[in-house]
Design a protein around this motif. Structure first.
Motif, mmCIF file in Angstrom:
data_model
loop_
_atom_site.group_PDB
_atom_site.id
_atom_site.type_symbol
_atom_site.label_atom_id
_atom_site.label_comp_id
_atom_site.label_asym_id
_atom_site.label_seq_id
_atom_site.Cartn_x
_atom_site.Cartn_y
_atom_site.Cartn_z
ATOM 1 N N GLN A 106 0.793 -1.468 -0.261
ATOM 2 C CA GLN A 106 0.453 -0.061 0.235
ATOM 3 C C GLN A 106 0.560 1.115 -0.157
ATOM 4 O O GLN A 106 2.019 1.139 -0.113
ATOM 5 C CB GLN A 106 -0.988 -0.154 1.715
ATOM 6 N N VAL A 107 0.369 2.498 -0.829
ATOM 7 C CA VAL A 107 0.948 3.632 -0.497
ATOM 8 C C VAL A 107 -0.223 4.408 -0.288
ATOM 9 O O VAL A 107 -0.910 4.437 -0.567
ATOM 10 C CB VAL A 107 1.398 4.156 -1.762
ATOM 11 N N PRO A 108 0.481 5.349 0.860
ATOM 12 C CA PRO A 108 -0.709 6.549 1.188
ATOM 13 C C PRO A 108 -0.831 7.740 0.020
ATOM 14 O O PRO A 108 0.267 8.359 -0.757
ATOM 15 C CB PRO A 108 0.357 7.169 2.553
ATOM 16 N N LEU A 109 -2.007 8.273 0.146
ATOM 17 C CA LEU A 109 -2.113 8.806 -0.749
ATOM 18 C C LEU A 109 -1.097 10.471 -0.513
ATOM 19 O O LEU A 109 -2.421 11.392 -0.096
ATOM 20 C CB LEU A 109 -3.232 9.750 -1.740
ATOM 21 N N SER A 110 -0.434 11.136 -0.437
ATOM 22 C CA SER A 110 0.027 12.511 0.298
ATOM 23 C C SER A 110 0.544 13.140 -1.323
ATOM 24 O O SER A 110 1.884 12.658 -1.614
ATOM 25 C CB SER A 110 0.775 12.077 0.848
ATOM 26 N N PHE A 111 0.352 14.590 -0.954
ATOM 27 C CA PHE A 111 0.205 15.729 -2.054
ATOM 28 C C PHE A 111 0.500 16.505 -1.510
ATOM 29 O O PHE A 111 0.573 17.687 -0.768
ATOM 30 C CB PHE A 111 -0.599 15.722 -3.189
ATOM 31 N N THR A 112 1.819 17.632 -1.936
ATOM 32 C CA THR A 112 2.603 18.801 -1.530
ATOM 33 C C THR A 112 1.768 19.580 -2.871
ATOM 34 O O THR A 112 0.679 20.731 -2.645
ATOM 35 C CB THR A 112 3.944 19.214 -1.084
ATOM 36 N N ASP A 113 2.027 20.204 -3.840
ATOM 37 C CA ASP A 113 2.172 20.971 -4.538
ATOM 38 C C ASP A 113 0.902 20.580 -5.929
ATOM 39 O O ASP A 113 -0.101 21.177 -6.638
ATOM 40 C CB ASP A 113 3.648 21.266 -5.988
ATOM 41 N N SER A 114 1.340 19.227 -6.060
ATOM 42 C CA SER A 114 0.533 18.590 -7.739
ATOM 43 C C SER A 114 0.096 17.483 -7.515
ATOM 44 O O SER A 114 0.036 17.112 -6.542
ATOM 45 C CB SER A 114 0.528 18.579 -8.764
ATOM 46 N N ALA A 115 -1.455 17.082 -7.851
ATOM 47 C CA ALA A 115 -2.126 16.055 -7.307
ATOM 48 C C ALA A 115 -1.826 14.413 -8.587
ATOM 49 O O ALA A 115 -2.614 14.750 -9.014
ATOM 50 C CB ALA A 115 -3.567 16.543 -7.342
ATOM 51 N N SER A 116 -0.068 14.979 -7.962
ATOM 52 C CA SER A 116 -0.066 13.459 -8.759
ATOM 53 C C SER A 116 1.260 12.495 -7.920
ATOM 54 O O SER A 116 1.634 13.343 -7.496
ATOM 55 C CB SER A 116 0.672 13.852 -10.518
ATOM 56 N N LEU A 117 1.202 11.728 -8.427
ATOM 57 C CA LEU A 117 1.534 10.697 -7.164
ATOM 58 C C LEU A 117 2.590 9.621 -7.963
ATOM 59 O O LEU A 117 1.552 8.973 -9.102
ATOM 60 C CB LEU A 117 0.763 9.793 -6.148
ATOM 61 N N VAL A 118 3.438 8.794 -8.515
ATOM 62 C CA VAL A 118 4.292 8.485 -9.160
ATOM 63 C C VAL A 118 4.629 7.602 -8.318
ATOM 64 O O VAL A 118 5.844 7.662 -7.479
ATOM 65 C CB VAL A 118 5.453 8.894 -10.184
ATOM 66 N N ILE A 119 4.975 5.531 -8.295
ATOM 67 C CA ILE A 119 4.902 5.007 -7.867
ATOM 68 C C ILE A 119 6.469 3.624 -9.038
ATOM 69 O O ILE A 119 6.091 3.488 -10.106
ATOM 70 C CB ILE A 119 3.638 4.168 -7.594
ATOM 71 N N PRO A 120 7.659 3.659 -8.367
ATOM 72 C CA PRO A 120 8.501 3.414 -9.237
ATOM 73 C C PRO A 120 8.632 2.105 -10.154
ATOM 74 O O PRO A 120 7.689 0.934 -9.099
ATOM 75 C CB PRO A 120 10.010 3.414 -8.345
ATOM 76 N N LYS A 121 8.766 2.072 -10.915
ATOM 77 C CA LYS A 121 8.710 0.577 -11.886
ATOM 78 C C LYS A 121 9.611 -0.808 -10.138
ATOM 79 O O LYS A 121 8.686 -1.912 -10.734
ATOM 80 C CB LYS A 121 8.875 0.443 -12.587
ATOM 81 N N ASN A 122 10.743 -0.728 -10.367
ATOM 82 C CA ASN A 122 11.429 -1.510 -9.147
ATOM 83 C C ASN A 122 10.252 -1.546 -8.183
ATOM 84 O O ASN A 122 10.735 -2.964 -7.718
ATOM 85 C CB ASN A 122 12.493 -0.776 -8.715
ATOM 86 N N LYS A 123 9.018 -1.215 -7.660
ATOM 87 C CA LYS A 123 8.502 -2.575 -6.621
ATOM 88 C C LYS A 123 6.922 -2.802 -6.960
ATOM 89 O O LYS A 123 6.478 -3.187 -6.400
ATOM 90 C CB LYS A 123 7.201 -0.763 -6.284
ATOM 91 N N PHE A 124 7.224 -3.696 -8.613
ATOM 92 C CA PHE A 124 6.402 -4.117 -9.068
ATOM 93 C C PHE A 124 7.520 -5.489 -9.803
ATOM 94 O O PHE A 124 8.401 -5.282 -10.268
ATOM 95 C CB PHE A 124 5.668 -3.469 -10.113
ATOM 96 N N ILE A 125 6.244 -6.233 -9.842
ATOM 97 C CA ILE A 125 6.941 -7.506 -11.007
ATOM 98 C C ILE A 125 6.404 -7.555 -12.126
ATOM 99 O O ILE A 125 4.656 -7.473 -12.157
ATOM 100 C CB ILE A 125 7.316 -8.745 -10.320
ATOM 101 N N GLY A 126 6.701 -7.984 -13.468
ATOM 102 C CA GLY A 126 6.004 -8.626 -14.093
ATOM 103 C C GLY A 126 4.351 -9.361 -14.433
ATOM 104 O O GLY A 126 4.727 -9.472 -13.232
ATOM 105 N N GLY A 127 3.513 -8.938 -14.976
ATOM 106 C CA GLY A 127 2.230 -9.009 -14.797
ATOM 107 C C GLY A 127 0.871 -8.338 -14.386
ATOM 108 O O GLY A 127 0.360 -6.752 -14.612
ATOM 109 N N GLU A 128 -0.755 -9.370 -14.138
ATOM 110 C CA GLU A 128 -1.106 -8.338 -13.370
ATOM 111 C C GLU A 128 -1.211 -7.903 -12.512
ATOM 112 O O GLU A 128 -1.121 -8.966 -11.406
ATOM 113 C CB GLU A 128 -2.663 -9.599 -14.002
#
Length: 151
Positions: A106-128
């Motif tokens: 899980q990742v908390p939704l926390s924004f400062t300036d812009s309302a965008s959040l990036v979760i890096p690709k290295n946290k995921f393995i390939g698949g669904e």
């Protein structure tokens, strides 16, 4: 020594049962074949189904909805509409891997300036992956569910 046809049948049954038992033991002992539930306490989760449907409907009724995009180089980007105040958005994004719960996070939704959040690709393995984004904005609860595929 002469073996009659009855002995052959018993030997064939014994070999077949041994074959089946080998696969049963292999599937039960090998962690590669884990078959856990997607949600730990399924029945407790099911009791709140109507509340969940109301939050999904709230998200569906928005004029401009949050956008979840998959980028091959950066990872996953979640962008809320420009008319949302970023500091007023509170919630979490849960990533579920249906094949193995060890990869869930899980990742908390926390924004400062812009309302965008990036979760890096290295946290995921390939698949669904299944994404459940729960958030509150101006006292109203929302829930967005999406499925994505990461290469």
């Amino acid at each position: 020594m002469k073996i009659n046809w009855g002995t052959y049948i018993v030997i064939a049954f014994a070999l077949f049962i041994s074959f089946i038992m080998y696969f049963v033991v292999k599937v039960q002992s090998d962690s590669k074949y884990d078959n856990d539930l997607v949600v730990e306490e399924y029945y407790k989760h099911d009791v709140h189904f109507q509340d969940e449907m109301a939050r999904i409907q709230n998200a569906h009724d928005l004029k401009t909805k949050p956008v979840i995009t998959v980028d091959a180089t950066n990872g996953i980007t979640i962008v809320f509409p420009a008319d949302f105040t970023p500091s007023a958005i509170k919630g979490t994004v849960a990533f579920y891997r249906a094949s193995n719960k060890k990869f869930d996070f899980q990742v908390p939704l926390s924004f400062t300036d812009s309302a965008s959040l990036v979760i890096p690709k290295n946290k995921f393995i390939g698949g669904e992956w299944n994404i459940n984004m729960e958030w509150k904005y101006e006292g109203k609860s929302y829930l967005t569910k999406e499925e994505i595929y990461i290469k």
